[in-house]
Design a protein around this motif. Structure first.
Motif, PDB file in Angstrom:
ATOM      1  N   MET A   1     -11.109   0.512   0.953  1.00 40.85           N
ATOM      2  CA  MET A   1     -10.317   0.803  -0.243  1.00 40.85           C
ATOM      3  C   MET A   1      -9.502  -0.410  -0.662  1.00 40.85           C
ATOM      4  O   MET A   1      -9.363  -0.696  -1.856  1.00 40.85           O
ATOM      5  CB  MET A   1      -9.408   2.013   0.004  1.00 40.85           C
TER       6      MET A   1
ATOM      7  N   VAL B   1       0.865  -1.181   0.000  1.00 38.35           N
ATOM      8  CA  VAL B   1       0.000   0.000   0.000  1.00 38.35           C
ATOM      9  C   VAL B   1       0.902   1.231   0.000  1.00 38.35           C
ATOM     10  O   VAL B   1       1.782   1.356   0.864  1.00 38.35           O
ATOM     11  CB  VAL B   1      -0.925   0.011   1.229  1.00 38.35           C
TER      12      VAL B   1
ATOM     13  N   THR C   1      -1.886   3.827  -4.339  1.00 40.96           N
ATOM     14  CA  THR C   1      -1.955   2.545  -5.034  1.00 40.96           C
ATOM     15  C   THR C   1      -1.969   1.381  -4.043  1.00 40.96           C
ATOM     16  O   THR C   1      -1.414   1.462  -2.948  1.00 40.96           O
ATOM     17  CB  THR C   1      -0.755   2.350  -5.989  1.00 40.96           C
ATOM     18  N   VAL C   2      -2.624   0.297  -4.472  1.00 37.31           N
ATOM     19  CA  VAL C   2      -2.646  -0.960  -3.729  1.00 37.31           C
ATOM     20  C   VAL C   2      -2.220  -2.059  -4.690  1.00 37.31           C
ATOM     21  O   VAL C   2      -2.765  -2.172  -5.794  1.00 37.31           O
ATOM     22  CB  VAL C   2      -4.055  -1.270  -3.178  1.00 37.31           C
TER      23      VAL C   2
ATOM     24  N   GLU D   1     -13.305   3.737  -3.756  1.00 32.45           N
ATOM     25  CA  GLU D   1     -12.206   4.082  -4.656  1.00 32.45           C
ATOM     26  C   GLU D   1     -11.333   5.133  -3.984  1.00 32.45           C
ATOM     27  O   GLU D   1     -11.832   6.159  -3.512  1.00 32.45           O
ATOM     28  CB  GLU D   1     -12.733   4.618  -5.979  1.00 32.45           C
ATOM     29  N   PRO D   2     -10.029   4.928  -3.907  1.00 37.45           N
ATOM     30  CA  PRO D   2      -9.150   5.910  -3.266  1.00 37.45           C
ATOM     31  C   PRO D   2      -9.145   7.248  -3.999  1.00 37.45           C
ATOM     32  O   PRO D   2      -9.317   7.297  -5.223  1.00 37.45           O
ATOM     33  CB  PRO D   2      -7.764   5.255  -3.343  1.00 37.45           C
TER      34      PRO D   2
ATOM     35  N   LYS E   1      -1.245  -4.370  -9.562  1.00 40.87           N
ATOM     36  CA  LYS E   1      -2.044  -3.235  -9.112  1.00 40.87           C
ATOM     37  C   LYS E   1      -3.518  -3.613  -9.102  1.00 40.87           C
ATOM     38  O   LYS E   1      -4.074  -4.034 -10.114  1.00 40.87           O
ATOM     39  CB  LYS E   1      -1.817  -2.030 -10.032  1.00 40.87           C
TER      40      LYS E   1
ATOM     41  N   THR F   1      -5.741  -1.394  -7.386  1.00 46.74           N
ATOM     42  CA  THR F   1      -6.437  -0.157  -7.029  1.00 46.74           C
ATOM     43  C   THR F   1      -7.603   0.084  -7.970  1.00 46.74           C
ATOM     44  O   THR F   1      -7.451   0.068  -9.191  1.00 46.74           O
ATOM     45  CB  THR F   1      -5.479   1.050  -7.136  1.00 46.74           C
TER      46      THR F   1
ATOM     47  N   LEU G   1      -1.849   5.874   0.259  1.00 49.38           N
ATOM     48  CA  LEU G   1      -3.293   5.698   0.100  1.00 49.38           C
ATOM     49  C   LEU G   1      -4.045   6.798   0.841  1.00 49.38           C
ATOM     50  O   LEU G   1      -3.813   7.040   2.027  1.00 49.38           O
ATOM     51  CB  LEU G   1      -3.708   4.332   0.631  1.00 49.38           C
TER      52      LEU G   1
END
Length: 257
Positions: A49, A7, A60-61, A55-56, A67, A69, A10
């Protein structure tokens, strides 16, 4: 070893309120990691999230380098992320085994083609999962008559139905008696050890956190203020001030403003 979950920066804003602000952390393979903080710290927002319910605003996740995200929850689930919730969401009219069977049917992508005989499918797999969480003897009981602690264990079996790489547990012991809390988290620790699953969990019971978490992160007003072992977090002066000490958050800063 590479992290299961990465993460980076974020953030989530609701209007002018930053519920989560620039949070970064990793979860290692086979790690049992706790995310703690006072009410309103942003823990559930962060979880939502990670799992795609929110949605962030930014950040990024990544799951094993990929990815994720912004992906919808079903696609994140398919990639190997399971979740349990503060409030259980089982089918009360079904039996314990049927609840797990429904999760297995979804995992095997047979949800819309087998409804007339769904109760016969994947029963052995369901019973094996129920055995893992100590619920096999209650397989044919209706969920509506289960004790709350048993519902929590059933939810854990459901979350394990698709062999997750990472399990997100949001307040797993909420509403449980002290002994039930200890038993559930010991069960979770055993599953982490035996199956190599990584677990990220939020929790208000500090006895549970300090007894079982390999590492602990502390969130306050959307920001990560500390991370480390139980001993390191206990000794952190800022954590003691804003969380463990039970005082007003950021009291000194507020008074000086």
């Amino acid at each position: 070893m590479n992290a299961i979950l990465e993460v980076r920066d974020l953030s989530k804003s609701f209007g002018g309120i930053k519920a989560v602000n620039g949070v970064s952390f990793d979860v290692a393979p086979g790690e049992l990691k706790a995310l703690i903080g006072p009410n309103g710290a942003g823990k559930s927002t962060c979880f939502n999230m990670l799992m795609g319910q929110l949605e962030p605003t930014s950040g990024t996740v990544r799951l094993q380098g990929e990815k994720i995200t912004g992906l919808p929850p079903r696609k994140i689930w398919r990639r190997g992320v399971g979740r349990t919730f503060q409030i259980t969401g089982t089918y009360q009219s079904m039996t314990v085994a049927e609840n797990v069977q429904m999760a297995l049917i979804s995992h095997h992508r047979r949800l819309f083609s087998v409804l007339p005989y769904a109760h016969t499918l994947y029963r052995d797999e369901a019973l094996a999962l129920l055995d893992v969480v100590g619920m096999a003897e209650q397989a044919d009981r209706a969920c509506a008559i289960l004790a709350y602690g048993d519902l929590k264990r059933l939810e854990l079996a459901i979350a394990l139905s698709h062999n997750p790489k990472l399990l997100l547990m949001d307040e797993p012991t909420a509403g449980m008696a002290p002994k039930e809390r200890i038993n559930l988290m010991q069960l979770t620790a055993d599953i982490v050890r035996d199956r190599g699953i990584s677990v990220l969990f939020t929790e208000h019971d500090m006895d549970v956190v300090f007894a079982h978490a390999h590492h602990i992160m502390v969130l306050n007003r959307g920001e990560l203020i500390a991370e480390g072992t139980a001993a390191e977090v206990r000794e952190n002066a800022r954590v003691q001030e804003v969380y463990l000490g039970g005082g007003t958050l950021y009291a000194a800063e507020t008074e000086d403003a």
